[in-house]
Design a protein around this motif. Structure first.
Motif, PDB file in Angstrom:
ATOM      1  N   VAL A  27      -1.865  14.753 -10.382  1.00  0.00           N
ATOM      2  CA  VAL A  27      -2.755  15.725 -10.375  1.00  0.00           C
ATOM      3  C   VAL A  27      -3.108  15.853 -11.032  1.00  0.00           C
ATOM      4  O   VAL A  27      -3.163  15.947 -12.316  1.00  0.00           O
ATOM      5  N   THR A  28      -5.184  16.487 -11.181  1.00  0.00           N
ATOM      6  CA  THR A  28      -5.876  16.993 -12.058  1.00  0.00           C
ATOM      7  C   THR A  28      -5.758  18.428 -12.108  1.00  0.00           C
ATOM      8  O   THR A  28      -5.772  18.569 -10.753  1.00  0.00           O
ATOM      9  N   VAL A  29      -6.116  19.356 -13.651  1.00  0.00           N
ATOM     10  CA  VAL A  29      -5.751  20.476 -12.871  1.00  0.00           C
ATOM     11  C   VAL A  29      -7.018  20.515 -13.905  1.00  0.00           C
ATOM     12  O   VAL A  29      -7.574  21.049 -14.793  1.00  0.00           O
ATOM     13  N   ILE A  30      -7.659  21.575 -13.369  1.00  0.00           N
ATOM     14  CA  ILE A  30      -9.704  21.840 -13.620  1.00  0.00           C
ATOM     15  C   ILE A  30      -9.857  23.782 -13.593  1.00  0.00           C
ATOM     16  O   ILE A  30      -9.266  23.756 -12.819  1.00  0.00           O
ATOM     17  N   ALA A  31      -9.662  24.238 -15.200  1.00  0.00           N
ATOM     18  CA  ALA A  31      -9.405  25.756 -15.111  1.00  0.00           C
ATOM     19  C   ALA A  31     -10.960  25.995 -15.788  1.00  0.00           C
ATOM     20  O   ALA A  31     -11.240  24.974 -17.067  1.00  0.00           O
ATOM     21  N   PRO A  32     -10.953  27.417 -16.072  1.00  0.00           N
ATOM     22  CA  PRO A  32     -12.415  27.263 -16.066  1.00  0.00           C
ATOM     23  C   PRO A  32     -11.973  28.269 -17.715  1.00  0.00           C
ATOM     24  O   PRO A  32     -10.801  28.607 -18.158  1.00  0.00           O
ATOM     25  N   ASP A  33     -13.501  27.856 -18.570  1.00  0.00           N
ATOM     26  CA  ASP A  33     -12.952  28.424 -19.809  1.00  0.00           C
ATOM     27  C   ASP A  33     -13.157  29.466 -20.138  1.00  0.00           C
ATOM     28  O   ASP A  33     -13.417  30.271 -18.952  1.00  0.00           O
ATOM     29  N   ALA A  34     -12.827  29.492 -20.783  1.00  0.00           N
ATOM     30  CA  ALA A  34     -12.645  31.470 -21.525  1.00  0.00           C
ATOM     31  C   ALA A  34     -14.148  32.163 -21.493  1.00  0.00           C
ATOM     32  O   ALA A  34     -13.715  33.322 -21.000  1.00  0.00           O
ATOM     33  N   ASP A  35     -15.535  31.286 -21.732  1.00  0.00           N
ATOM     34  CA  ASP A  35     -16.369  32.533 -21.883  1.00  0.00           C
ATOM     35  C   ASP A  35     -17.195  32.249 -20.509  1.00  0.00           C
ATOM     36  O   ASP A  35     -18.190  33.162 -19.792  1.00  0.00           O
ATOM     37  N   GLY A  36     -16.422  32.338 -19.244  1.00  0.00           N
ATOM     38  CA  GLY A  36     -17.035  32.051 -17.598  1.00  0.00           C
ATOM     39  C   GLY A  36     -17.612  31.140 -17.067  1.00  0.00           C
ATOM     40  O   GLY A  36     -18.112  31.052 -15.930  1.00  0.00           O
ATOM     41  N   ALA A  37     -17.477  29.858 -17.752  1.00  0.00           N
ATOM     42  CA  ALA A  37     -18.478  28.528 -17.549  1.00  0.00           C
ATOM     43  C   ALA A  37     -17.955  28.552 -16.220  1.00  0.00           C
ATOM     44  O   ALA A  37     -18.747  27.339 -15.496  1.00  0.00           O
ATOM     45  N   ASP A  38     -16.841  28.679 -15.602  1.00  0.00           N
ATOM     46  CA  ASP A  38     -16.836  27.717 -13.916  1.00  0.00           C
ATOM     47  C   ASP A  38     -17.496  28.830 -13.025  1.00  0.00           C
ATOM     48  O   ASP A  38     -18.439  27.508 -12.429  1.00  0.00           O
ATOM     49  N   SER A  39     -18.704  28.946 -13.273  1.00  0.00           N
ATOM     50  CA  SER A  39     -19.402  29.071 -12.274  1.00  0.00           C
ATOM     51  C   SER A  39     -20.379  28.784 -11.999  1.00  0.00           C
ATOM     52  O   SER A  39     -20.694  27.968 -11.183  1.00  0.00           O
ATOM     53  N   SER A  40     -20.747  27.569 -13.471  1.00  0.00           N
ATOM     54  CA  SER A  40     -21.730  26.683 -13.358  1.00  0.00           C
ATOM     55  C   SER A  40     -20.689  25.512 -13.291  1.00  0.00           C
ATOM     56  O   SER A  40     -22.004  24.442 -11.554  1.00  0.00           O
ATOM     57  N   LEU A  41     -19.383  25.042 -12.487  1.00  0.00           N
ATOM     58  CA  LEU A  41     -18.805  24.524 -12.772  1.00  0.00           C
ATOM     59  C   LEU A  41     -18.861  24.623 -10.842  1.00  0.00           C
ATOM     60  O   LEU A  41     -18.597  23.244  -9.820  1.00  0.00           O
ATOM     61  N   THR A  42     -18.553  25.272 -10.241  1.00  0.00           N
ATOM     62  CA  THR A  42     -18.474  25.487  -8.522  1.00  0.00           C
ATOM     63  C   THR A  42     -19.925  25.505  -7.596  1.00  0.00           C
ATOM     64  O   THR A  42     -20.047  24.040  -7.215  1.00  0.00           O
ATOM     65  N   GLY A  43     -21.332  25.805  -8.872  1.00  0.00           N
ATOM     66  CA  GLY A  43     -22.735  25.453  -8.487  1.00  0.00           C
ATOM     67  C   GLY A  43     -22.725  23.674  -8.453  1.00  0.00           C
ATOM     68  O   GLY A  43     -23.116  22.985  -7.485  1.00  0.00           O
ATOM     69  N   ASP A  44     -22.045  22.813  -9.610  1.00  0.00           N
ATOM     70  CA  ASP A  44     -22.107  21.778  -9.450  1.00  0.00           C
ATOM     71  C   ASP A  44     -21.354  21.256  -8.522  1.00  0.00           C
ATOM     72  O   ASP A  44     -21.948  19.738  -8.117  1.00  0.00           O
ATOM     73  N   PHE A  45     -20.423  21.370  -8.527  1.00  0.00           N
ATOM     74  CA  PHE A  45     -19.905  20.490  -6.792  1.00  0.00           C
ATOM     75  C   PHE A  45     -19.890  20.868  -5.577  1.00  0.00           C
ATOM     76  O   PHE A  45     -19.659  20.131  -4.704  1.00  0.00           O
ATOM     77  N   ALA A  46     -20.811  22.687  -5.783  1.00  0.00           N
ATOM     78  CA  ALA A  46     -21.651  22.698  -4.434  1.00  0.00           C
ATOM     79  C   ALA A  46     -22.713  21.652  -4.495  1.00  0.00           C
ATOM     80  O   ALA A  46     -22.725  21.313  -2.844  1.00  0.00           O
TER      81      ALA A  46
END
Length: 68
Positions: A27-46
């Motif tokens: 399995v691959t686990v993708i976790a957000p960075d502590a600085d909240g960079a997950d919002s850009s990752l979510t946008g990239d996936f969208a």
């Protein structure tokens, strides 16, 4: 590939739903960075999903739903 909901309990990553995995499945686990960079990752996936959604939703068989 599918997305599974999970949480970190302070020691382990715990799945929040059944996964139906086989023993030793990778399995691959993708976790957000502590600085909240997950919002850009979510946008990239969208954005990466847009062509697939357009192919599914933009077709003549789906046109009846345009009038609801």
């Amino acid at each position: 590939m599918r997305t599974l909901k999970a949480h970190f309990d302070g020691k382990f990553i715990v799945l929040d739903e059944p996964a139906h995995l086989q023993l030793n499945d990778k399995v691959t686990v993708i976790a957000p960075d502590a600085d909240g960079a997950d919002s850009s990752l979510t946008g990239d996936f969208a954005r990466l999903s847009e062509p697939s959604f357009q192919a599914i939703w933009d077709n003549s068989l789906d046109a009846d739903y345009d009038h609801l």
